[in-house]
Design an enzyme around this catalytic site. Structure first.
Site, PDB file in Angstrom:
ATOM      1  N   HIS A 107      -3.378   7.776  25.258  1.00 23.92           N
ATOM      2  CA  HIS A 107      -4.531   7.104  24.650  1.00 23.92           C
ATOM      3  C   HIS A 107      -5.775   7.977  24.605  1.00 23.92           C
ATOM      4  CE1 HIS A 107      -2.529   3.031  25.079  1.00 23.92           C
ATOM      5  NE2 HIS A 107      -2.742   3.252  23.802  1.00 23.92           N
TER       6      HIS A 107
ATOM      7  N   GLU B 111      13.861   1.584  -5.165  1.00 26.76           N
ATOM      8  CA  GLU B 111      14.074   3.029  -5.139  1.00 26.76           C
ATOM      9  C   GLU B 111      15.443   3.427  -5.684  1.00 26.76           C
ATOM     10  OE1 GLU B 111      13.613   4.470  -1.118  1.00 26.76           O
ATOM     11  OE2 GLU B 111      14.758   2.820  -0.278  1.00 26.76           O
TER      12      GLU B 111
ATOM     13  N   ASP C 210      12.790   8.405  -3.888  1.00 25.39           N
ATOM     14  CA  ASP C 210      14.209   8.193  -4.155  1.00 25.39           C
ATOM     15  C   ASP C 210      14.442   7.748  -5.593  1.00 25.39           C
ATOM     16  OD1 ASP C 210      15.725   8.950  -1.925  1.00 25.39           O
ATOM     17  OD2 ASP C 210      14.988   7.217  -0.804  1.00 25.39           O
TER      18      ASP C 210
ATOM     19  N   CYS D  15       4.800   3.406  -2.636  1.00 20.82           N
ATOM     20  CA  CYS D  15       4.683   4.055  -1.325  1.00 20.82           C
ATOM     21  C   CYS D  15       5.332   5.435  -1.287  1.00 20.82           C
ATOM     22  CB  CYS D  15       5.246   3.168  -0.224  1.00 20.82           C
ATOM     23  SG  CYS D  15       7.011   2.890  -0.372  1.00 20.82           S
TER      24      CYS D  15
HETATM   25  C1  PEP Z   1      10.683   6.755  -1.280  1.00 21.85           C
HETATM   26  O1  PEP Z   1      11.882   6.938  -1.446  1.00 21.85           O
HETATM   27  O2  PEP Z   1       9.815   6.894  -2.161  1.00 21.85           O
HETATM   28  C2  PEP Z   1      10.201   6.361   0.051  1.00 21.85           C
HETATM   29  C3  PEP Z   1       8.949   6.012   0.272  1.00 21.85           C
HETATM   30  O3  PEP Z   1      11.085   6.403   1.074  1.00 21.85           O
HETATM   31  P1  PEP Z   1      11.517   7.761   1.836  1.00 21.85           P
HETATM   32  O4  PEP Z   1      10.645   8.874   1.342  1.00 21.85           O
HETATM   33  O5  PEP Z   1      11.358   7.481   3.277  1.00 21.85           O
HETATM   34  O6  PEP Z   1      12.932   7.900   1.405  1.00 21.85           O
HETATM   35 MG    MG Z   2      13.353   6.244   0.012  1.00 23.91          MG
END
Ligand code: PEP
Ligand code: MG
Length: 579
Positions: free
Chosen positions: A192, A435, A459, A506
C-alpha cells in the site's frame, strides 16, 4: 564519499533530492513478562487500547482523505476492519484468559501469527498485506504499553525518507510537500505504501543491498533517481544541482498532465465520453484515478491465474475482487471471466499443442468444459458483488447456446450462494465481449440476452481478417480500420442503441485518438483502455465535434480500404490537431 551510488528496484518513478530522515527499524519484539498481572486488568487494557487505536485510525483516515484523496483512504478502512475482526478479538482473549499472556504479549503474538500467515502466501498481493497487519498491530501495541514514540518525526525541509520499510500509516503522516523521495530495503510494488507513493508521484527506490541504508546518517544529502532505480548519497554540488533541476522540470510536467487528466472528456460541442480503465491487477487502481478513469471497463481476470502457481481458490479470488470492488468506490468494476488460451498460458496447466491456438480450446470454451473452475470464479465474483458496482463480462462468445449455458450457470451459482446464506447482488449486469465475427453479425440476437456489450477490437480484427494478432509476418494485414471490421463495429453500435443497452470498446483501438470521430459518429460513448492513454484521448477530444463526425459516417460506409477510412477520420478533427 562523494556521489556514492546504490541501485535498486523502482517502486515509483521520478527524481528528488533532500536530507535523509532515517526511520529506526520497526519495533516488534515482545518482552516476555511473568504472570504478575490480573486477567481483568489485561483485558481492560486491551479494550481501552482498542478504542484508542480505532479513534486514531479514523483520524489518520480523515487526514489521508484530505492529503491523498478518497481513493486511497480505503486502506485505513481495511485497518479498521482488521482491528474490529472478531477472530482477532477471540484470539487475544484466549491468549490472555487461557494462555496467561499479558495484553502486550497477546497483541504481538496474534498479530505476528497473522502477518506470517500472509507472508507465506504465493500471491504477492496477499503477502504484501502483512505490512498492513504489522502497522495496525504496532499501533495497537503502542496504546497497550502506553508508548506513542513509534511514529516517525518527519522532516520539515525537503527530505528523503530512509527506512527498512515504511508503513501506510507512517506514509500518510508525512509532510508530503517536503517529501522528495523514499529509499527502503524492503517492501513490494503492490504494497500500500508503494501504491500511495505512486499516486502522489513520490520517487521510491527499494535498494538491492539493504546494508547500504546503514551508511546513511540523518541529515545526509540523498538524491533519488527512481526513473533509473538509483540512489545517490552525498551527491557532488554539480550532481545535486542537476537533480534539483530535474525535480523542478518533472513538477511542471506533472502539473500540466494532472490538469488535463482531470478535465472532462468532451468534444468542442459538449458531447461527453465515459473513459474507463483496463486493468490486470488491483495494484493499478491508484494510477487509474490519477489518470482520470471513471471506473474499470475491463479487468482481465486471467492475470490473477497467470500470476499464481496453482488455480487460485475461491477465497483468494474473492479477496482480490472484493478489494478491487471496494477500491472502485461505487464506480463500475467489469470483471471478465478467465480468458486463457491462445497466447496466454497457465504455468501449471499442460495446454495441448494446437494448430490454431487462437481459435482452439481457449477462453470461455475452456471454462464451459471445466464448469467447476468457472463456478469457483463466479462464486468469488458474486460474493464480491456486494462491495460495489460489479459487472460480469463473458469473453469469446460465438454461439447463443454458450451464452445461455453461462447465464444458467451464473443463476444456479447465485441460488446456491443464497441457499448457503451468502449475500450477492441480484441485479448484477451480465455482458459479453463482441470479439468473434459471429457475435458481431448476430449482435441483434445476442443483445436480447445480455445487459451490455463490449467490443474487443483486438480479437475481432484478427478473426474478421483471419490474421493472427501474434504473427509478425502478417502484421501488415492486421488492420482494425479495415472496412469489414469498421462495418461490424457500426452494426454492433446500431443494434445496441436500438435495444437500449450500453456498448463500449475495450480493445487497443479505444485508445487511438484517430478513432474518436468513429465512436462519436456511431454513438459509442464508453471506451476502456490502459489508463495512461486516457490523457491522450482527453487531449484529442476537444478537436472533434458531433456534427463533423456524423457527417463522415456515410463516407466511411462507402470506403474500400483502411487507408481511406483513416484519412476520412482525420478530416473530422480541427486541422491544427490532426495527428
Ligand atoms: C480484445 O480482444 O480486444 C480484448 C480486449 O481482449 P484481449 O486483448 O484480452 O484478448
Ligand atoms: Mg480478446
Amino acid at each position: 564519499m562523494i556521489n556514492k551510488r546504490w541501485s535498486g528496484i523502482t517502486i515509483s518513478s521520478g527524481v528528488g533530492i533532500g536530507r535523509a530522515v532515517c526511520v529506526p527499524p520497526a519495533w516488534m519484539h515482545p518482552t516476555m513478562q511473568q504472570m504478575t498481572h490480573s486477567i481483568e486488568r489485561e483485558l481492560s487494557k486491551l479494550n481501552r487500547a482498542l478504542e484508542q487505536t480505532k479513534q486514531e485510525i479514523a483520524h489518520i483516515r480523515a487526514t489521508s482523505v484530505s492529503v491523498i484523496g478518497p481513493h486511497q483512504a480505503y486502506i485505513f478502512d481495511a485497518h479498521l476492519a482488521m482491528i474490529e475482526d472478531p477472530a482477532w478479538w477471540r484470539e487475544w482473549h484466549e491468549c490472555i484468559q487461557e494462555r496467561g499472556m499479558t495484553a502486550s504479549e497477546a497483541v504481538l503474538h496474534v498479530g505476528e501469527r497473522y502477518a506470517r500467515m500472509l507472508e507465506i502466501s504465493y500471491d504477492p498481493l496477499v503477502r504484501e498485506r502483512s505490512a498492513d497487519v504489522r502497522d495496525v498491530v504496532q499501533r495497537l501495541h503502542g496504546h497497550v504499553v502506553g508508548h506513542r514514540d513509534r511514529d516517525v518525526q518527519f522532516g520539515v525541509a525537503p527530505f528523503v525518507l530512509v527506512a527498512h520499510e515504511v508503513t501506510p500509516s507512517q506514509f500518510v503522516q508525512l509532510d508530503h510537500r517536503n517529501l522528495r523521495g523514499i529509499v527502503t530495503g524492503a517492501g513490494g510494488y503492490t504494497a500500500h505504501t508503494s501504491i500511495m507513493a505512486r499516486a502522489l508521484h513520490v520517487p521510491f527506490v527499494m535498494v538491492y543491498d539493504e546494508d547500504a541504508l546503514l551508511g546513511i546518517e540523518p541529515g545526509d544529502i540523498v538524491g533519488v533517481q527512481a526513473n533509473i532505480g538509483e540512489v545517490i548519497v552525498h551527491p557532488s554540488a554539480d550532481v545535486a544541482t542537476q537533480l534539483q533541476l530535474l525535480y523542478e522540470r518533472e513538477q511542471r510536467q506533472l502539473k500540466k498532465m494532472r490538469t488535463l487528466s482531470m478535465a472532462r472528456a468532451q468534444t468542442e460541442d459538449g458531447h461527453t465520453l465515459s473513459l474507463y480503465a483496463n486493468i490486470t491487477t488491483p495494484a493499478e487502481m491508484d494510477s487509474v484515478w490519477q489518470d482520470g478513469a471513471e471506473g474499470i471497463g475491463l479487468y482481465r481476470s486471467e492475470c490473477i491465474f497467470m500470476a499464481s502457481d496453482g488455480y487460485p481458490s475461491e477465497e483468494q479470488q474473492y479477496d482480490i475482487y472484493r478489494k478491487t470492488a471496494w477500491a472502485c468506490r461505487g464506480t463500475p468494476l467489469t470483471i471478465r471471466t478467465i480468458d486463457i488460451g491462445g497466447d496466454k498460458h497457465l504455468p501449471y496447466v499442460a495446454h495441448p499443442v494446437e494448430t490454431n491456438p487462437a481459435m482452439g480450446f481457449r477462453s470461455i470454451r475452456m471454462s464451459l468444459a471445466e464448469p467447476a473452475r468457472l463456478v469457483t470464479q463466479l462464486r468469488a465474483i458474486l460474493r464480491a458483488s456486494v462491495y460495489g458496482d460489479v459487472r460480469i463480462l463473458l469473453p469469446m462468445i460465438s454461439h447463443i447456446e454458450q451464452l445461455r449455458e453461462l447465464r444458467a450457470l451464473i443463476s444456479s451459482t447465485q441460488e446456491q450462494l443464497h441457499a448457503e446464506g451468502i449475500a450477492t447482488r441480484t441485479d448484477i449486469p451480465i455482458g459479453m465481449m463482441i470479439e468473434v465475427p459471429s457475435a458481431a453479425i448476430m449482435a441483434e440476437q445476442f443483445a436480447q440476452e445480455v445487459q451490455f456489450l463490449s467490443i474487443g477490437t483486438n480479437d475481432l480484427t484478427q478473426f474478421v481478417l483471419a490474421t493472427d494478432r501474434m504473427n509478425e509476418r502478417v502484421t501488415h494485414l492486421y488492420h482494425p480500420y479495415h472496412p469489414a471490421v469498421i462495418s461490424l463495429i457500426r452494426h454492433v453500435a446500431h443494434v445496441a442503441h436500438a435495444r437500449g443497452i450500453p456498448v463500449s470498446v475495450c480493445g487497443e483501438m479505444a485508445a487511438d485518438p484517430l478513432a474518436l470521430p468513429l465512436w462519436i459518429g456511431c454513438g459509442i460513448t464508453q471506451l476502456s483502455m490502459s489508463s495512461p492513454r486516457i490523457v491522450l484521448i482527453k487531449q484529442a477530444l476537444p478537436s472533434c465535434s458531433v456534427q463533423r463526425s456524423m457527417a463522415l459516417m456515410p463516407v466511411i460506409g462507402q470506403a474500400r480500404t483502411a487507408s481511406e477510412i483513416m484519412h476520412t477520420l482525420g478530416q473530422a478533427f480541427v486541422p491544427s490537431l490532426v495527428r
